[in-house]
Design a protein around this motif. Structure first.
Motif, PDB file in Angstrom:
ATOM      1  N   ALA A   7       0.742  -1.365  -0.084  1.00  0.00           N
ATOM      2  CA  ALA A   7      -0.191   0.036  -0.110  1.00  0.00           C
ATOM      3  C   ALA A   7       0.956   1.141   0.051  1.00  0.00           C
ATOM      4  CB  ALA A   7      -0.912  -0.001   1.361  1.00  0.00           C
ATOM      5  N   ALA A   8       0.282   2.277  -0.478  1.00  0.00           N
ATOM      6  CA  ALA A   8       1.070   3.725  -0.482  1.00  0.00           C
ATOM      7  C   ALA A   8       1.692   3.950   0.893  1.00  0.00           C
ATOM      8  CB  ALA A   8       0.144   4.760  -0.782  1.00  0.00           C
ATOM      9  N   GLU A   9       0.887   3.934   1.942  1.00  0.00           N
ATOM     10  CA  GLU A   9       1.373   4.342   3.171  1.00  0.00           C
ATOM     11  C   GLU A   9       2.438   3.237   3.842  1.00  0.00           C
ATOM     12  OE1 GLU A   9      -2.342   1.747   4.181  1.00  0.00           O
ATOM     13  OE2 GLU A   9      -1.780   3.241   2.679  1.00  0.00           O
ATOM     14  N   GLU A  10       2.404   2.125   3.215  1.00  0.00           N
ATOM     15  CA  GLU A  10       3.449   1.186   3.531  1.00  0.00           C
ATOM     16  C   GLU A  10       5.123   1.846   2.883  1.00  0.00           C
ATOM     17  OE1 GLU A  10       1.311  -3.007   4.664  1.00  0.00           O
ATOM     18  OE2 GLU A  10       1.693  -2.420   2.677  1.00  0.00           O
ATOM     19  N   VAL A  11       4.767   2.124   1.447  1.00  0.00           N
ATOM     20  CA  VAL A  11       5.994   2.677   0.925  1.00  0.00           C
ATOM     21  C   VAL A  11       6.573   3.842   1.486  1.00  0.00           C
ATOM     22  CG1 VAL A  11       6.755   3.443  -1.517  1.00  0.00           C
ATOM     23  CG2 VAL A  11       4.956   1.554  -1.366  1.00  0.00           C
ATOM     24  N   LYS A  12       5.405   4.691   1.975  1.00  0.00           N
ATOM     25  CA  LYS A  12       6.013   6.019   2.517  1.00  0.00           C
ATOM     26  C   LYS A  12       6.574   5.450   3.904  1.00  0.00           C
ATOM     27  CE  LYS A  12       2.521   8.431   3.882  1.00  0.00           C
ATOM     28  NZ  LYS A  12       1.555   9.791   3.604  1.00  0.00           N
ATOM     29  N   ALA A  13       6.269   4.474   4.576  1.00  0.00           N
ATOM     30  CA  ALA A  13       6.660   4.103   5.917  1.00  0.00           C
ATOM     31  C   ALA A  13       8.321   3.625   5.874  1.00  0.00           C
ATOM     32  CB  ALA A  13       6.015   3.060   6.701  1.00  0.00           C
ATOM     33  N   VAL A  14       8.531   2.942   4.718  1.00  0.00           N
ATOM     34  CA  VAL A  14       9.609   2.370   4.167  1.00  0.00           C
ATOM     35  C   VAL A  14      10.724   3.718   3.967  1.00  0.00           C
ATOM     36  CG1 VAL A  14      11.522   1.187   2.836  1.00  0.00           C
ATOM     37  CG2 VAL A  14       9.288   0.168   3.735  1.00  0.00           C
ATOM     38  N   GLN A  15      10.247   4.615   3.039  1.00  0.00           N
ATOM     39  CA  GLN A  15      10.868   5.594   2.834  1.00  0.00           C
ATOM     40  C   GLN A  15      11.408   6.598   3.961  1.00  0.00           C
ATOM     41  OE1 GLN A  15       8.044   7.420  -0.008  1.00  0.00           O
ATOM     42  NE2 GLN A  15       9.422   6.854  -1.785  1.00  0.00           N
ATOM     43  N   THR A  16      10.321   6.638   5.051  1.00  0.00           N
ATOM     44  CA  THR A  16      10.802   7.348   6.147  1.00  0.00           C
ATOM     45  C   THR A  16      11.690   6.667   6.975  1.00  0.00           C
ATOM     46  OG1 THR A  16       8.349   8.376   6.458  1.00  0.00           O
ATOM     47  CG2 THR A  16       9.595   8.100   8.253  1.00  0.00           C
ATOM     48  N   LEU A  17      11.689   5.359   7.255  1.00  0.00           N
ATOM     49  CA  LEU A  17      12.655   4.719   8.013  1.00  0.00           C
ATOM     50  C   LEU A  17      14.095   4.731   7.402  1.00  0.00           C
ATOM     51  CD1 LEU A  17      10.374   1.663   8.820  1.00  0.00           C
ATOM     52  CD2 LEU A  17      11.494   3.370  10.538  1.00  0.00           C
ATOM     53  N   VAL A  18      14.160   4.741   5.946  1.00  0.00           N
ATOM     54  CA  VAL A  18      15.423   4.709   5.534  1.00  0.00           C
ATOM     55  C   VAL A  18      15.853   6.188   5.322  1.00  0.00           C
ATOM     56  CG1 VAL A  18      16.528   4.639   3.161  1.00  0.00           C
ATOM     57  CG2 VAL A  18      14.906   2.741   3.608  1.00  0.00           C
ATOM     58  N   THR A  19      15.177   7.026   5.287  1.00  0.00           N
ATOM     59  CA  THR A  19      15.775   8.561   5.270  1.00  0.00           C
ATOM     60  C   THR A  19      16.308   8.793   6.664  1.00  0.00           C
ATOM     61  OG1 THR A  19      13.984   9.115   3.554  1.00  0.00           O
ATOM     62  CG2 THR A  19      14.944  10.985   4.800  1.00  0.00           C
ATOM     63  N   ASN A  20      15.528   8.232   7.586  1.00  0.00           N
ATOM     64  CA  ASN A  20      16.031   8.819   8.903  1.00  0.00           C
ATOM     65  C   ASN A  20      17.289   7.713   9.467  1.00  0.00           C
ATOM     66  OD1 ASN A  20      14.310  10.680   9.308  1.00  0.00           O
ATOM     67  ND2 ASN A  20      12.718   9.430  10.116  1.00  0.00           N
ATOM     68  N   TRP A  21      17.718   6.803   8.727  1.00  0.00           N
ATOM     69  CA  TRP A  21      18.832   6.015   9.021  1.00  0.00           C
ATOM     70  C   TRP A  21      20.080   6.866   9.069  1.00  0.00           C
ATOM     71  CZ3 TRP A  21      20.057   1.748   4.725  1.00  0.00           C
ATOM     72  CH2 TRP A  21      21.153   0.948   5.208  1.00  0.00           C
ATOM     73  N   ARG A  22      20.762   6.654  10.180  1.00  0.00           N
ATOM     74  CA  ARG A  22      22.143   7.447  10.174  1.00  0.00           C
ATOM     75  C   ARG A  22      23.278   6.370  10.569  1.00  0.00           C
ATOM     76  NH1 ARG A  22      20.155  10.412   7.835  1.00  0.00           N
ATOM     77  NH2 ARG A  22      19.531  12.440   7.944  1.00  0.00           N
ATOM     78  N   GLY A  23      24.446   6.720   9.771  1.00  0.00           N
ATOM     79  CA  GLY A  23      25.462   5.736   9.924  1.00  0.00           C
ATOM     80  C   GLY A  23      26.421   5.967  11.248  1.00  0.00           C
ATOM     81  N   ALA A  24      27.067   5.017  11.585  1.00  0.00           N
ATOM     82  CA  ALA A  24      27.920   4.993  12.660  1.00  0.00           C
ATOM     83  C   ALA A  24      28.856   6.321  12.656  1.00  0.00           C
ATOM     84  CB  ALA A  24      28.728   3.584  13.001  1.00  0.00           C
ATOM     85  N   ALA A  25      29.165   7.001  13.777  1.00  0.00           N
ATOM     86  CA  ALA A  25      30.119   8.253  13.804  1.00  0.00           C
ATOM     87  C   ALA A  25      30.075   8.611  15.050  1.00  0.00           C
ATOM     88  CB  ALA A  25      29.418   9.235  12.881  1.00  0.00           C
ATOM     89  N   GLY A  26      31.245   9.130  15.297  1.00  0.00           N
ATOM     90  CA  GLY A  26      31.308   9.791  16.868  1.00  0.00           C
ATOM     91  C   GLY A  26      31.104   8.421  17.784  1.00  0.00           C
ATOM     92  N   ARG A  27      30.325   8.755  18.744  1.00  0.00           N
ATOM     93  CA  ARG A  27      30.017   7.841  19.991  1.00  0.00           C
ATOM     94  C   ARG A  27      28.836   6.835  19.690  1.00  0.00           C
ATOM     95  NH1 ARG A  27      31.768   6.375  24.044  1.00  0.00           N
ATOM     96  NH2 ARG A  27      30.512   7.034  25.948  1.00  0.00           N
ATOM     97  N   LEU A  28      28.546   7.085  18.346  1.00  0.00           N
ATOM     98  CA  LEU A  28      27.330   6.209  17.949  1.00  0.00           C
ATOM     99  C   LEU A  28      28.203   5.003  17.101  1.00  0.00           C
ATOM    100  CD1 LEU A  28      24.598   8.583  16.427  1.00  0.00           C
ATOM    101  CD2 LEU A  28      24.765   7.419  18.719  1.00  0.00           C
ATOM    102  N   ARG A  29      28.189   3.755  17.471  1.00  0.00           N
ATOM    103  CA  ARG A  29      29.267   2.941  17.062  1.00  0.00           C
ATOM    104  C   ARG A  29      28.657   2.020  16.111  1.00  0.00           C
ATOM    105  NH1 ARG A  29      30.914   1.090  23.202  1.00  0.00           N
ATOM    106  NH2 ARG A  29      31.769   3.013  23.777  1.00  0.00           N
ATOM    107  N   SER A  30      27.077   1.987  15.977  1.00  0.00           N
ATOM    108  CA  SER A  30      26.550   1.189  14.930  1.00  0.00           C
ATOM    109  C   SER A  30      25.523   1.981  14.114  1.00  0.00           C
ATOM    110  CB  SER A  30      25.933  -0.016  15.526  1.00  0.00           C
ATOM    111  OG  SER A  30      26.791  -0.814  16.431  1.00  0.00           O
ATOM    112  N   ASP A  31      24.961   1.520  13.190  1.00  0.00           N
ATOM    113  CA  ASP A  31      24.191   2.239  12.072  1.00  0.00           C
ATOM    114  C   ASP A  31      22.763   2.280  13.210  1.00  0.00           C
ATOM    115  OD1 ASP A  31      26.154   2.387  10.240  1.00  0.00           O
ATOM    116  OD2 ASP A  31      24.662   1.774   8.753  1.00  0.00           O
TER     117      ASP A  31
END
Length: 413
Positions: A7-31
């Motif tokens: 469904a369209a809202e499920e596609v949007k949900a995946v896009q939201t999560l991927v956009t808010n994904w941040r890689g490990a950096a500084g004190r954040l050791r894992s994505d």
């Protein structure tokens, strides 16, 4: 067999999560995944119970990322040799950022943790990935976190936990400790905490090791009961059958307590209870935490039927957008005041899946459909929001919110 297109809202949900994904950096050791890059106080931070929920949703399309989301929080699990808080060994910190307090990391928070949903997240990720090595890696860490609750958040040592606060330089007044306790629940300004007092928790030597609310919360203990169930399953995967038997026994004991002491038969609902008297705090009004025993499988059939009646009643929780955080009938209800009425998709998810668990599948499907249809813009081009007005569907607070997106993916149809 052809798969149904998302469904369209499920596609949007995946896009939201991927956009808010941040890689490990500084004190954040894992994505990991931040709650929202659209809100400056959330950008770049990883919160504990956000992460557990996000992992459940992300596991549906990227199991390696879901594992990393969980690991990101356990990377900073408090160790027994901690130079600052050894009494909190096993605890998961509330929130992590690129920099910690020693380098002016103002949002990094060690004052409290968040509700215990980590074992649920690990089990859900295992179900999607089949990775037994991941379970064996996380199992002892999950046990350490679970046992921390009983060591540091059980004021009267009766096996029933309370939300609380850590011994921390910022928890330096009763009001600050009460604020940290409310943050620990995740329900910052919920009416059930309006009259809460804070108590000192001491170890055998008399040293203060933390602080506890003067009430035992129904959602916390239902979550802990569910954690025992998931730990039992994970123990079998990890090759620890003796542990599994222990968790199963403890789960049954906790279930009996919640059924007998946290349910009020006169009003047909579950409540927090007064720590001293054991009396359900009915006068603080019905709120969505009273539905968590259904999600956790705690309620008896009779109790579940009574709670179901409240969840589907338009004058209670069956609002235009269903499952407000405070019942519409409550004198404390406010449709737009954060945890005093707005619909949060995580709590709606728990209530709806709880209905389904007890066989009320038509009710669950109806509530899920109304949520998808009536939450403004959820099926359109608008971003997925942090919460929604239960009476109008108006979008509230942060846009592009990760746990809303994650549990939208897992919401029953």
């Amino acid at each position: 067999m052809l798969r149904q297109p998302p469904a369209a809202e499920e596609v949007k949900a995946v896009q939201t999560l991927v956009t808010n994904w941040r890689g490990a950096a500084g004190r954040l050791r894992s994505d990991g995944i931040t709650p929202s890059i659209s809100y400056k106080w959330f950008t770049g931070g990883f919160w504990a119970w956000d992460s557990w929920k996000q992992a459940v949703g992300v596991a549906r399309f990227d199991a390696p990322l879901a594992k990393s989301v969980i690991r990101a929080m356990f990377d900073h699990q408090v160790r027994p040799d901690s130079p600052t808080r050894p009494q909190d060994a096993g605890m998961i910190l509330d929130v992590l950022f690129y920099n910690d307090p020693s380098t002016d990391g103002g949002n990094w928070n060690e004052r409290n943790t968040k509700p215990p949903l980590a074992a649920w997240a690990v089990w859900e990720v295992f179900g999607r990935s089949g990775d037994a090595a991941f379970v064996k890696e996380l199992y002892p860490k999950l046990v350490a976190y679970h046992e921390w609750w009983y060591r540091n958040r059980d004021h009267d040592r009766d096996g029933i936990a309370e939300y609380g606060a850590t011994v921390d330089p910022l928890n330096n007044t009763d009001e600050e400790r009460r604020a940290a306790m409310a943050w620990e629940s995740g329900m910052d300004n919920a009416p059930r905490f309006d009259a809460t007092r804070m108590l000192e928790n001491r170890d055998a030597s008399g040293k203060v090791v933390g602080y506890a609310a003067d009430q035992e919360s129904v959602d916390l203990n239902a979550y802990l009961k569910a954690e025992k169930d998931y730990l039992a399953k994970l123990a079998l995967v990890a090759g620890r059958p003796g542990d599994a038997a222990r968790w199963t026994r403890e789960s049954a004991t906790l279930s009996r307590f919640i059924q007998r002491h946290m349910y009020d038969s006169a009003t047909g609902f579950f409540y927090d209870i007064d720590l001293t008297t054991g009396r359900p705090l009915v006068e603080r009004g019905r709120a969505i935490e009273g539905a968590i025993p259904l999600w956790a499988g705690v309620a008896s059939r009779t109790q579940a039927a009574a709670v179901r009646d409240k969840l589907v009643d338009p004058a209670e929780f069956g609002t235009f957008v269903p499952m407000p955080t405070v019942s519409k009938s409550s004198p404390y209800f406010s449709a737009t005041a954060y945890w005093r009425g707005p619909v949060w998709l995580d709590q709606a998810y728990f209530a709806i899946t709880g209905l389904s668990r007890y066989g009320y599948r038509a009710d669950a499907s109806s509530a899920a459909e109304r949520l998808r249809s009536n939450a403004s813009g959820l099926r359109g081009d608008a971003p997925i929001h942090e919460n929604y007005n239960p009476l109008t569907g108006e979008r509230l607070n942060s846009s592009n919110f990760s746990w809303s997106a994650a549990l939208l993916l897992d919401l029953p149809h």
